[in-house]
Design an enzyme around this catalytic site. Structure first.
Site, PDB file in Angstrom:
ATOM      1  N   MET A  99     -24.357   0.763  48.769  1.00  0.00           N
ATOM      2  CA  MET A  99     -25.437   0.904  49.908  1.00  0.00           C
ATOM      3  C   MET A  99     -26.423   1.780  49.496  1.00  0.00           C
ATOM      4  SD  MET A  99     -22.432   1.320  52.839  1.00  0.00           S
ATOM      5  CE  MET A  99     -21.522   2.647  52.126  1.00  0.00           C
ATOM      6  N   ILE A 157     -17.291   6.788  49.683  1.00  0.00           N
ATOM      7  CA  ILE A 157     -18.003   7.688  48.537  1.00  0.00           C
ATOM      8  C   ILE A 157     -19.298   8.173  48.773  1.00  0.00           C
ATOM      9  CG2 ILE A 157     -18.195   7.859  45.997  1.00  0.00           C
ATOM     10  CD1 ILE A 157     -16.059   5.555  45.564  1.00  0.00           C
ATOM     11  N   GLY A 187     -27.163   6.712  51.865  1.00  0.00           N
ATOM     12  CA  GLY A 187     -26.912   6.134  50.457  1.00  0.00           C
ATOM     13  C   GLY A 187     -25.388   6.489  49.945  1.00  0.00           C
ATOM     14  N   SER A 188     -24.637   5.495  49.721  1.00  0.00           N
ATOM     15  CA  SER A 188     -23.329   5.611  49.300  1.00  0.00           C
ATOM     16  C   SER A 188     -22.740   4.491  49.063  1.00  0.00           C
ATOM     17  CB  SER A 188     -22.546   6.186  50.687  1.00  0.00           C
ATOM     18  OG  SER A 188     -22.959   5.519  51.671  1.00  0.00           O
ATOM     19  N   ARG A 189     -21.318   4.570  48.594  1.00  0.00           N
ATOM     20  CA  ARG A 189     -20.608   3.403  47.934  1.00  0.00           C
ATOM     21  C   ARG A 189     -19.161   3.249  48.755  1.00  0.00           C
ATOM     22  NH1 ARG A 189     -19.229   3.595  41.720  1.00  0.00           N
ATOM     23  NH2 ARG A 189     -17.013   3.063  42.055  1.00  0.00           N
TER      24      ARG A 189
END
Length: 221
Positions: A99, A157, A187-189
């Protein structure tokens, strides 16, 4: 389009900061039109960015017992067999969605069922696309068991910019497919771990939407 509840404080602080900076600029530099307009433009961009990041679109979810829905908006960056060492301790098929700061950052349950396992891990803030981020970064691990006994693990994450993971589930909670289970700021995953042999409907580089895109399908039950 709604504004996500996780952004209320950030938006309030942003408005306060923008108001103070613009007021001081107008008071001390009112004779400098160029500087004044630059501050106004930067302030506008800041507020638009905050609103963009914390937007929460209303999604019509089409549930399906055999379907695995995408848990987040973003881009598919990993599809591979891996050894899942925290819960299953065996081979699983991992799909990872990255993301960016401009994506919607609410996270949605890929399947319906009961939360069988939950754990929060404090950790580092490596770039989200770094393979080590899955085991070293701040993260949560959630396992949901479907009505027909198949378990799916998904993991929030944090990335280099993300400094706070929010979750709305705990062990024993029943979740509906497509319901929000959490949020990651800036911002991430999200990683999803599926049984080997699961039919996958996406490929590397695909842009996906949480609660809408079908990542894959279970065998008929």
């Amino acid at each position: 389009m709604k504004f996500h509840k996780e952004g209320y404080t950030t938006l309030a602080l942003s408005i306060l900061v923008v108001f103070i900076i613009n007021a001081l600029t107008h008071f001390y530099f009112s004779d400098n039109a160029l500087l004044t307009w630059i501050v106004y433009i930067v302030s506008f961009v800041l507020l638009v960015t905050v609103i963009q990041f914390f937007r929460s679109p209303i999604r019509k979810v089409n549930p399906g017992e055999r379907l695995i829905l995408c848990p987040a908006d973003g881009k598919v960056v990993v599809i591979e067999e891996v050894e899942e060492t925290e819960y299953f301790k065996d081979k699983r098929l991992q799909i990872s969605i990255f993301m960016s700061p401009v994506n919607v950052h609410s996270n949605r349950s890929p399947i319906a069922g009961i939360v069988k396992f939950f754990k929060y891990h404090p950790g580092k803030y490596l770039m989200a696309w770094n393979p080590k981020s899955s085991t070293l970064n701040e993260r949560t691990t959630i396992v949901v068991e479907s009505s027909f006994g198949v378990e799916v693990l998904f993991r929030q994450i944090a990335g280099a910019l993300a400094r706070r993971i929010v979750w709305y589930v705990n062990e024993g909670k029943e979740v509906k497919q497509g319901d929000e289970f959490g949020f990651i700021k800036f911002g991430s995953r999200v990683d999803v771990f599926l049984p080997i042999g699961t039919k996958i409907n996406v490929k590397l580089g695909d842009k996906v939407k949480g609660g809408i895109t079908v990542l894959g399908e279970f065998d008929a039950v």
